[in-house]
Scaffold this motif. Structure first.
Motif, PDB file in Angstrom:
ATOM      1  N   LYS A  10     -47.186 126.808 107.656  1.00 41.80           N
ATOM      2  CA  LYS A  10     -47.926 125.702 108.599  1.00 41.80           C
ATOM      3  C   LYS A  10     -48.181 125.863 109.927  1.00 41.80           C
ATOM      4  O   LYS A  10     -48.864 125.214 110.604  1.00 41.80           O
ATOM      5  CB  LYS A  10     -47.374 124.393 108.000  1.00 41.80           C
ATOM      6  CG  LYS A  10     -47.601 123.995 106.643  1.00 41.80           C
ATOM      7  CD  LYS A  10     -46.864 122.529 106.204  1.00 41.80           C
ATOM      8  CE  LYS A  10     -47.227 122.493 104.726  1.00 41.80           C
ATOM      9  NZ  LYS A  10     -46.828 121.182 104.471  1.00 41.80           N
ATOM     10  N   LYS A  11     -47.073 126.395 110.771  1.00 41.95           N
ATOM     11  CA  LYS A  11     -46.963 126.674 112.016  1.00 41.95           C
ATOM     12  C   LYS A  11     -47.839 127.915 112.431  1.00 41.95           C
ATOM     13  O   LYS A  11     -48.601 127.794 113.360  1.00 41.95           O
ATOM     14  CB  LYS A  11     -45.518 126.945 112.592  1.00 41.95           C
ATOM     15  CG  LYS A  11     -44.784 125.665 112.395  1.00 41.95           C
ATOM     16  CD  LYS A  11     -43.367 126.037 113.054  1.00 41.95           C
ATOM     17  CE  LYS A  11     -42.205 124.948 112.627  1.00 41.95           C
ATOM     18  NZ  LYS A  11     -40.934 125.172 113.172  1.00 41.95           N
ATOM     19  N   GLU A  12     -48.149 128.830 111.490  1.00 42.82           N
ATOM     20  CA  GLU A  12     -48.829 129.946 111.713  1.00 42.82           C
ATOM     21  C   GLU A  12     -50.326 129.999 111.291  1.00 42.82           C
ATOM     22  O   GLU A  12     -51.176 130.518 111.970  1.00 42.82           O
ATOM     23  CB  GLU A  12     -48.196 131.169 110.854  1.00 42.82           C
ATOM     24  CG  GLU A  12     -46.768 131.414 111.558  1.00 42.82           C
ATOM     25  CD  GLU A  12     -45.889 132.543 110.696  1.00 42.82           C
ATOM     26  OE1 GLU A  12     -46.651 133.086 109.772  1.00 42.82           O
ATOM     27  OE2 GLU A  12     -44.779 132.607 111.040  1.00 42.82           O
ATOM     28  N   PHE A  13     -50.600 129.252 110.305  1.00 44.33           N
ATOM     29  CA  PHE A  13     -51.749 129.199 109.605  1.00 44.33           C
ATOM     30  C   PHE A  13     -52.511 127.930 109.436  1.00 44.33           C
ATOM     31  O   PHE A  13     -51.890 126.771 109.459  1.00 44.33           O
ATOM     32  CB  PHE A  13     -51.790 129.563 108.074  1.00 44.33           C
ATOM     33  CG  PHE A  13     -51.322 131.226 107.851  1.00 44.33           C
ATOM     34  CD1 PHE A  13     -52.130 132.215 108.036  1.00 44.33           C
ATOM     35  CD2 PHE A  13     -50.010 131.386 107.653  1.00 44.33           C
ATOM     36  CE1 PHE A  13     -51.904 133.504 107.974  1.00 44.33           C
ATOM     37  CE2 PHE A  13     -49.434 132.701 107.632  1.00 44.33           C
ATOM     38  CZ  PHE A  13     -50.402 133.767 107.682  1.00 44.33           C
ATOM     39  N   ASN A  14     -53.768 127.824 109.574  1.00 45.78           N
ATOM     40  CA  ASN A  14     -54.655 126.734 109.307  1.00 45.78           C
ATOM     41  C   ASN A  14     -54.752 126.364 107.606  1.00 45.78           C
ATOM     42  O   ASN A  14     -54.527 127.251 106.936  1.00 45.78           O
ATOM     43  CB  ASN A  14     -56.038 126.792 109.784  1.00 45.78           C
ATOM     44  CG  ASN A  14     -56.119 126.799 111.298  1.00 45.78           C
ATOM     45  OD1 ASN A  14     -55.454 125.974 112.141  1.00 45.78           O
ATOM     46  ND2 ASN A  14     -56.686 127.816 111.947  1.00 45.78           N
ATOM     47  N   PRO A  15     -55.245 125.326 107.336  1.00 37.99           N
ATOM     48  CA  PRO A  15     -55.196 125.056 105.844  1.00 37.99           C
ATOM     49  C   PRO A  15     -56.134 126.090 105.246  1.00 37.99           C
ATOM     50  O   PRO A  15     -56.024 126.156 103.866  1.00 37.99           O
ATOM     51  CB  PRO A  15     -55.952 123.567 105.917  1.00 37.99           C
ATOM     52  CG  PRO A  15     -55.352 122.938 107.134  1.00 37.99           C
ATOM     53  CD  PRO A  15     -55.500 123.966 108.326  1.00 37.99           C
ATOM     54  N   ASP A  16     -57.218 126.633 105.974  1.00 38.84           N
ATOM     55  CA  ASP A  16     -57.937 127.482 105.161  1.00 38.84           C
ATOM     56  C   ASP A  16     -57.527 129.221 105.187  1.00 38.84           C
ATOM     57  O   ASP A  16     -57.927 129.932 104.588  1.00 38.84           O
ATOM     58  CB  ASP A  16     -59.436 127.612 106.010  1.00 38.84           C
ATOM     59  CG  ASP A  16     -59.354 128.306 107.078  1.00 38.84           C
ATOM     60  OD1 ASP A  16     -58.211 128.407 107.742  1.00 38.84           O
ATOM     61  OD2 ASP A  16     -60.380 128.423 107.843  1.00 38.84           O
TER      62      ASP A  16
END
Length: 167
Positions: free
Chosen positions: A69-75
């Motif tokens: 969640k720190k590295e990626f967006n929801p998509d």
């Protein structure tokens, strides 16, 4: 419900009725069976309309680890701040593109599976979440069992965890 035997409205298909008759089933038994299933179908339909079950919506993002969640967006795309950090520590652009591609594929696969399960009346996200919750509940029990197994010299491949990571 029995898609092969029943119509979408819960009534017995005519060809199924004829097949059962040709196999020697009694007409009254067939009618009784069809009536019971139709009553059950009608009751389920009424309950769906008056007291629907909760249908929590989960996205792939709900199953990301805290680190993800720190590295990626929801998509599944990488967050700009993570890209900046990763480049500072020497991660190549191609490696970041590969990482992002994999995560986007994971999100797409989750969405496809979830959509196909909805057509079958299955809440895929809720099913996955229940599994995670159950796994977290039983972790302590499994760890305790592993300690017992180690004391009993059980083979390593039968242990629920890797021996080195359990402690």
């Amino acid at each position: 419900m029995h898609k092969k035997e029943f119509n979408a409205d819960g009534t017995l298909k005519d060809e199924v009725r004829q097949q059962k008759l040709s196999l020697g089933a009694h007409p009254e038994a067939i009618d009784s069976y069809a009536r019971r299933v139709k009553e059950e179908y009608d009751e389920w339909k009424r309950l769906d309309e008056t007291e629907p079950e909760p249908w929590p919506i989960y996205t792939a993002y709900d199953f990301f680890t805290e680190q993800e969640k720190k590295e990626f967006n929801p998509d599944g795309s990488l967050r700009p701040e993570y890209i900046e950090y990763a480049q500072k520590i020497g991660i190549s652009e191609s490696a970041l593109e590969q990482l992002e591609w994999r995560k986007k594929m994971e999100v797409d696969n989750y969405n496809k599976v979830s959509a196909s399960h909805v057509e079958q009346g299955i809440n895929f996200g809720a099913w996955l979440m229940r599994g995670r919750i159950e796994d977290s509940r039983t972790y302590g029990q499994r760890r305790q069992q592993m300690e017992q197994d180690l004391q009993n010299f059980e083979p390593e491949d039968s242990l629920p965890f890797d021996r080195d990571t359990a402690y």
